[in-house]
Design an enzyme around this catalytic site. Structure first.
Site, PDB file in Angstrom:
ATOM      1  CG  ASP A  72      -1.955   1.106   1.158  1.00 32.45           C
ATOM      2  OD1 ASP A  72      -3.061   0.815   0.703  1.00 32.45           O
ATOM      3  OD2 ASP A  72      -1.654   2.251   1.551  1.00 32.45           O
ATOM      4  CG  LEU A  73       1.642   3.172  -3.736  1.00 34.88           C
ATOM      5  CD1 LEU A  73       1.491   4.047  -4.960  1.00 34.88           C
ATOM      6  CD2 LEU A  73       3.036   2.548  -3.696  1.00 34.88           C
ATOM      7  CG  ASP A  99      -2.982   3.771  -2.613  1.00 37.94           C
ATOM      8  OD1 ASP A  99      -3.957   3.045  -2.350  1.00 37.94           O
ATOM      9  OD2 ASP A  99      -2.484   4.552  -1.787  1.00 37.94           O
TER      10      ASP A  99
END
Length: 676
Positions: free
Chosen positions: A408-409, A451
């Site tokens: 997960d960014l 993302d």
């Protein structure tokens, strides 16, 4: 569906005889169609929908009875059943053929003014006639002892009859069109007829003329030489006329070959081009002199040679060929796809072909789009689940380890908020490229949603190798990303690592383990990685919660109460899956969750309209995206395919949505209430 519409429109525009192409769901509602006016309408009452619905077979081509459209045009609709992943009827794909578009073809075969032709549906309905004065459109030809009924009873492909019909003596030929490879549920009957009197008129005229000539020769035989010379001159004139007709026919053939956009050719039984149209030179680059006399097999792609030889033998045995595709070599060495229709007549193969390279390219593009993310080009969830299942199977069989990384960014929301969604898209594309460059060919990186990314690391020597790769991925995305006009941004990532078989031997347990590790990593400070084995069961369970502190409180009572109701429903669904509750009960719980989410989104949109919220459109777009994803999530849940993980995806979405959209909405509403 907008993408599907554009592809359907391209196909429809390329085929003049196709009036429209559409996709209907299992209830008969039009999801998309090249006729925009019918999108959203219900046609469950039409035969072209009811036939595949009653007996759904994806290999069957259903031929509906002809009917008049609202414009008064006679239409024939073809349909195929769509079978969903659960093996049940999911809708139909239809193509409507406008009868009047075939008039040019019908006129082309009328070599005599008294000849007429017609096309009849298998149930007896006449829906096309050229000319149309013989028998009215819509007439039922399946009357007792009619030519049509006798042909159908005979079970022959072709029948020839003579007799009275429409008040005159006729010779009639009927042919049944129902190729086995199309699996048509009903045949199409082609009918050609001529008047008997018209057929024999020319014969009677010639017989009378030659009889008179013979009698005249007998009577004036004494004239000998004079009449002999006269007869010779007559024969010369007739021969000259015949030769002129042959020359005219040859000129017509030459003209037809020269102007036709299709690829026309005549091939002898030894496989050499006898005659070829100029359109071949435009496609292949060779001159007509090079092509004529050469062996057609010399240009076939080596992989297609065996299939082409098999088709060639069928033609020599009298079978017609239609729809066969192979690859032909151009002069520059590249290959193009060609589709053939051909038949053998009197020691010559007559063939018509066309370049179908664009169609093949479109098919490959559609196939790629079905399994890849449209923004990054990475495998999508469907392809990822397939590869994960394959990795689990291979690891079990070969007793190997593999790693699953859930990513997960960090900081991606700030990029979107500060620079806009276009910059966010560039960021996701750049991150995807850097991930791919950092992995081996036999590894897989996929975009899960937003993302979030997942990585499958196959054939690990030990679990520590997954940590090395995670650090490599973090280093890869650390450098600045150029987004637009020289501006730069930075993002990091929180990575959770699950190891097969240490953290799970089934898809769901392994996915949940990696996701929970990512959640804990993000909570501990972000931009790092964490193994699932390094977190406690309590921390794993904590990752199942939507929110548990003031961080996720919006501050609007109506919204916060609805969030809590959704949390409770999600918890019930998660518990039911963990406890292996009956699949029907899980489906009911999921449907209830979907209803609550839809109702909550509607409440939010009403509040946004009431307070004139400036971010209404972007907020609604987030709602519409998630509502469109719900059917995909439900399908995975109902098939026992990563159920807990798919529920956690809903959790991720709601958590991000609350922080990204709902918090801003709550602040706006509170400020307006104070001002009011």
């Amino acid at each position: 569906m907008s993408v599907a519409y554009e592809h359907l429109k391209s196909l429809s525009d390329a085929m003049p005889n196709v009036h429209s192409i559409g996709i209907l769901d299992a209830d008969g509602n039009v999801l998309t169609s090249t006729r925009k006016a019918v999108i959203g309408k219900n046609f469950a009452y039409r035969e072209y929908f009811q036939a595949p619905q009653k007996n759904p077979d994806p290999d069957t081509l259903y031929i509906s009875s002809p009917f008049q459209s609202v414009l008064g045009l006679w239409t024939l609709t073809l349909s195929r059943a769509v079978i969903g992943p659960d093996g049940k009827f999911a809708g139909v794909v239809t193509a409507s053929l406008a009868a009047q578009e075939f008039n040019v073809l019908m006129q082309a075969i009328r070599y005599s003014p008294d000849l007429w032709s017609a096309v009849i549906h298998g149930d007896g309905t006449l829906f096309l006639s050229s000319p149309d004065h013989k028998e009215p459109i819509g007439m039922n030809m399946a009357t007792p002892d009619s030519f049509f009924s006798r042909h159908i009873k005979s079970n022959r492909e072709v029948s020839i009859f003579t007799g009275y019909a429409a008040g005159e003596e006729q010779m009639v030929v009927l042919r049944t069109i129902q190729p086995a490879k199309f699996h048509m549920d009903k045949p199409i009957i082609f009918k050609v007829a001529r008047e008997i009197d018209a057929i024999y008129a020319e014969w009677e005229k010639n017989t009378l003329r030659h009889s008179s000539l013979y009698i005249l020769l007998v009577l004036v035989g004494a004239g000998g030489l004079f009449f002999s010379q006269k007869k010779r001159r007559f024969v010369e004139r007739e021969t000259s006329k015949a030769e002129a007709l042959v020359r005219a026919a040859r000129r017509e053939l030459e003209t037809f070959f020269d102007v036709s956009p299709d690829l026309l050719c005549m091939v002898d039984l030894d496989g050499h081009f006898r005659k070829i149209s100029p359109s071949w030179t435009k496609l292949l680059g060779y001159s007509l002199k090079e092509l004529e006399g050469s062996a057609f097999m010399d240009y076939v792609h080596p992989t297609d040679v065996a299939a082409t030889k098999a088709i060639w033998l069928k033609q020599l045995n009298g079978e017609a060929v239609a729809g066969f595709t192979n690859r032909y070599r151009r002069q520059d060495g590249a290959y193009c796809f060609i589709e053939w229709c051909s038949v053998c007549r009197e020691n010559t193969i007559y063939a018509v072909a066309r370049d179908v390279g664009e169609r093949k390219e479109a098919e490959l593009k559609l196939r790629f789009m079905a399994y890849h993310d449209g923004l990054t080009g990475l495998p999508n969830r469907q392809l990822f689940f397939d590869r994960l299942a394959r990795s689990i199977s291979n690891a079990k069989r070969n007793k190997k380890q593999f790693g699953l990384l859930f990513i997960d960014l960090d900081g991606f929301k700030q990029v979107n908020d500060r620079y806009g969604h276009e910059a966010g898209d560039i960021t996701l594309q750049t991150v995807a490229d850097r991930f791919v460059s950092s992995l081996r060919e036999n590894d897989t990186v996929a975009r899960m949603a937003g993302d979030e990314f997942v990585v499958i690391l196959n054939d690990l020597g030990n679990a520590h190798e997954a940590g090395y790769v995670a650090r490599k991925l973090l280093d890869a995305i650390a450098p600045a990303i150029v987004i637009a006009d020289g501006m730069e941004c930075h993002v990091g990532a929180s990575i959770g690592i699950g190891i097969f078989p240490d953290n799970g031997t089934e898809m769901d347990t392994l996915l949940v383990a990696a996701d929970a590790a990512m959640y804990q990593c993000k909570k501990n400070g972000k931009n790092n990685y964490m193994f699932s084995g390094d977190i406690s069961s309590a921390e794993t369970n904590e990752a199942d919660l939507i929110f548990s502190d003031e961080l996720h409180k919006v501050g609007v009572q109506e919204i916060d109460e609805q969030h809590q109701v959704i949390v409770n429903a999600l918890s019930n669904l998660s518990a039911a899956i963990k406890n292996n509750i009956d699949e029907k009960e899980i489906t009911l719980l999921f449907d209830e969750l979907g209803r609550l989410i839809s109702s909550h989104f509607l409440s939010e949109e009403n509040l946004m309209k009431r307070y004139a919220y400036p971010g209404l459109e972007s907020h609604k777009a987030e709602h519409e995206y998630f509502l469109a994803e719900i059917p995909n999530v439900k399908m995975k849940v109902s098939k026992g395919f990563g159920e807990l993980f798919m529920v956690r995806l809903i959790r991720h979405y709601l958590m991000h949505h609350i922080l990204k959209e709902d918090k801003q909405l709550g602040e706006f509403i509170r400020q307006n209430d104070i001002k009011g």
